[in-house]
Design a protein around this motif. Structure first.
Motif: not given
Length: 616
Positions: A549-552, A554, A560
């Motif tokens: 995703d855009r954040q990281n 992981t 999630n």
């Protein structure tokens, strides 16, 4: 110093060559390729339109590919132009209303066209069994890994030439092979017997893998490190090759993107295809029996007429072909789920996944940005999806079907209750994505992970660039196809006029994705080299997905990833369906001692007790 000078002089000569080295293909002849270049100094070698089997025309129509006696030529064959695509409806024709693309395919094809200096002219032919080989422009002592690409298109359309592998080959140093295979009625018609057993499109893919095995070393490839790689129908094909004895030993690992052999309705069975044979015979005024006369008749039909009239007659796809032939073994002896349950497959390392909103554009009504769905629409669509899983053999099973529907509705009902149409839209997408994509990927990993490393992902990263999001509402994450933007490095392949339209972040993400996918081809591990990301293999006790995703990037957690939904679809739901439809399959005693109604009444009570226990 003099040796360094000689090396640099030799390198200059190599780079200044106008065409790559000629290759002698086993039992065929010599080919000459071409360089594909960007910015003058960047180039890869391409050998295009190489035949890997005899043309499947005339008596070879509706027959397995002939590749023991390959096409040959005198002199040097010019392998610098693409071969025509396999026969399929031309979706660009104005009068082709019946074969319009789905919205996600339409938008993605439009995006691909922006990458071209000028639009490609589409050509189609029944003589289409060709492949393309792309090679890094470097001298390397050890063999390159080989990635063999099977295109998507739901087994009715598609082209090996749509995706440009330039960036993968240039930067990641792999050999890329893209394969054409027969589609629709040409590739998947079957008379359910020895005359036309079917699955010819898949057998074409096997023939291409045999060609790769025999020849790729001459291009600098490693015959022991072949990774099959596909998206959509290509991903389903990958799963079928893992199952089929025909493909065993022809590849060492596999990548399956946005398509799963365990998804509902992936393959046909003979019982459901009997009417198709009758329809085809009637459509072309052929005798239905004996089937050798039907085959002779169909082989005399003009290829364009066969496509135009024959393609709409069925949803063409692979078929379980056990018992069709007494001279050859079946390509697919059982339905995939049964084969996996019985460990009837060749375990290889696998990388597999899907996007977070594969089918969202199918819900985008009238291109409205914020249009949701009502509770009634939610219920009707959900019920239609579940109804397709239930075989109705007796009208008295109607009540039991409602119990199955109620079990699913209970699991997916919004809590707290809501009439918010955007919330209901999200709820339906979660339901459909969990069932069709998430749970099947999870189940595939549970089967394969016992025997070989499996790496799963979910692609949540929407492109930052406006050019990639044109026509996609803001509420949609990553629809079907749009992860391929990063897999093939599209931000780097833009036409000069569009190069600055791509956000630098999309270019950076693309570098990472290409590196992980090709790491898997190199080492069977996506983060083995050049990537500082922790991507753990799937384990039953620790069923991790990499969330992109855009954040990281992981590993998944219960926050999630809805593991409970995956267990619902893979474990609980099949039991509910089995017990809820059991009375449909029961045969009445001739004495009439126990009526079907009373049997179903008992079964209804048992079904409800079973559901209450499992949901408690």
């Amino acid at each position: 110093m003099f040796r360094v000078f000689l090396f640099l002089f030799g390198l200059h000569l190599a780079l200044s060559a106008r065409e790559p080295k000629q290759i002698t293909v086993q039992n065929q002849g010599t080919i000459s390729g071409m360089y594909i270049t960007r910015f003058r100094t960047k180039r890869v070698a391409a050998y295009l339109g190489i035949p890997y089997a005899q043309p499947p025309v005339e008596t070879r129509r509706f027959a397995p590919p002939e590749y023991n006696d390959l096409p040959t030529w005198e002199g040097v064959r010019n392998a610098t132009t693409y071969a025509p695509d396999c026969m399929q409806s031309d979706i660009k024709k104005d009068d082709n209303v019946q074969n319009t693309l789905s919205r996600h395919d339409e938008l993605f094809m439009k995006l691909l066209e922006t990458q071209l200096d000028e639009p490609k002219k589409k050509e189609f032919s029944e003589d289409c069994l060709y492949l393309n080989v792309y090679v890094p422009d470097e001298i390397k002592v050890e063999g390159y890994p080989v990635m063999v690409w099977f295109h998507g298109g739901s087994f009715v359309r598609g082209s090996p030439n749509d995706m440009n592998p330039f960036q993968i080959v240039l930067k990641q140093k792999v050999i890329f092979v893209s394969v054409a295979y027969r589609l629709n009625i040409f590739g998947f018609f079957s008379t359910l017997d020895n005359e036309v057993p079917g699955n010819f499109g898949l057998l074409d893919q096997v023939a291409s893998l045999v060609w790769v095995k025999n020849n790729i070393e001459k291009f600098g490839g490693d015959t022991e490190n072949v990774c099959i790689f596909g998206h959509d129908a290509g991903a389903v094909s990958v799963g079928l090759h893992i199952l089929s004895s025909y493909s065993a030993g022809l590849f060492a690992k596999a990548i399956s993107m946005s398509g799963n052999v365990l998804a509902p309705d992936t393959v046909s069975i003979a019982r459901t295809e009997m009417s198709t044979v009758d329809k085809v015979a009637s459509a072309f005024s052929c005798f239905r029996k004996p089937t050798f006369q039907l085959l002779d008749c169909l082989r005399r039909v003009n290829f364009q007429a066969l496509l135009d009239i024959g393609e709409p007659l069925n949803e063409w796809k692979p078929i379980v072909d056990a018992g069709f032939s007494n001279v050859s073994s079946p390509f697919l002896p059982e339905i995939p789920s049964k084969m996996f349950n019985e460990d009837m497959f060749v375990p290889v390392p696998v990388l597999a996944g899907y996007t977070n909103m594969e089918d969202a554009l199918l819900l985008n009504k009238d291109d409205a940005e914020d249009a949701g769905i009502s509770q009634r629409e939610f219920d009707l669509m959900r019920e239609e999806v579940i109804l397709s899983d239930i075989t109705i053999e007796n009208g008295s099973c109607f009540t039991n079907q409602h119990h199955i529907q109620d079990a699913v509705a209970f699991f997916y009902k919004p809590i707290p209750p809501t009439t918010n149409e955007t919330v209901l839209r999200k709820q339906f997408l979660d339901f459909y994505t969990d069932k069709v994509h998430g749970a099947t990927t999870y189940q595939l990993a549970k089967h394969l992970g016992k025997h070989a490393p499996v790496y799963l992902y979910r692609f949540d990263l929407k492109p930052f660039s406006d050019i990639a999001n044109e026509g996609i509402p803001s509420w949609i994450g990553v629809p079907h196809n749009f992860d391929l933007i990063f897999t093939f490095g599209l931000p780097y392949l833009a036409a000069p006029s569009d190069f600055n339209k791509w956000d630098y972040r999309d270019k950076s993400v693309s570098e990472i994705i290409m590196k992980m996918w090709t790491n898997f081809a190199w080492y069977s591990h996506p983060t083995n080299s050049g990537v500082i990301i922790d991507w753990e293999p799937f384990e039953i006790e620790k069923p991790g997905y990499l969330i992109i995703d855009r954040q990281n990037f992981t590993m998944s957690t219960t926050e999630n990833m809805n593991y409970r939904a995956f267990e619902f679809w893979t474990d609980f739901y099949p039991k509910v369906v089995a017990i809820g439809t059991k009375c449909c399959r029961e045969v009445l005693d001739d004495s009439g001692a126990d009526s079907i109604i009373s049997q179903c009444a008992k079964q209804t009570l048992l079904t409800w007790l079973f559901i209450l226990v499992l949901l408690s």
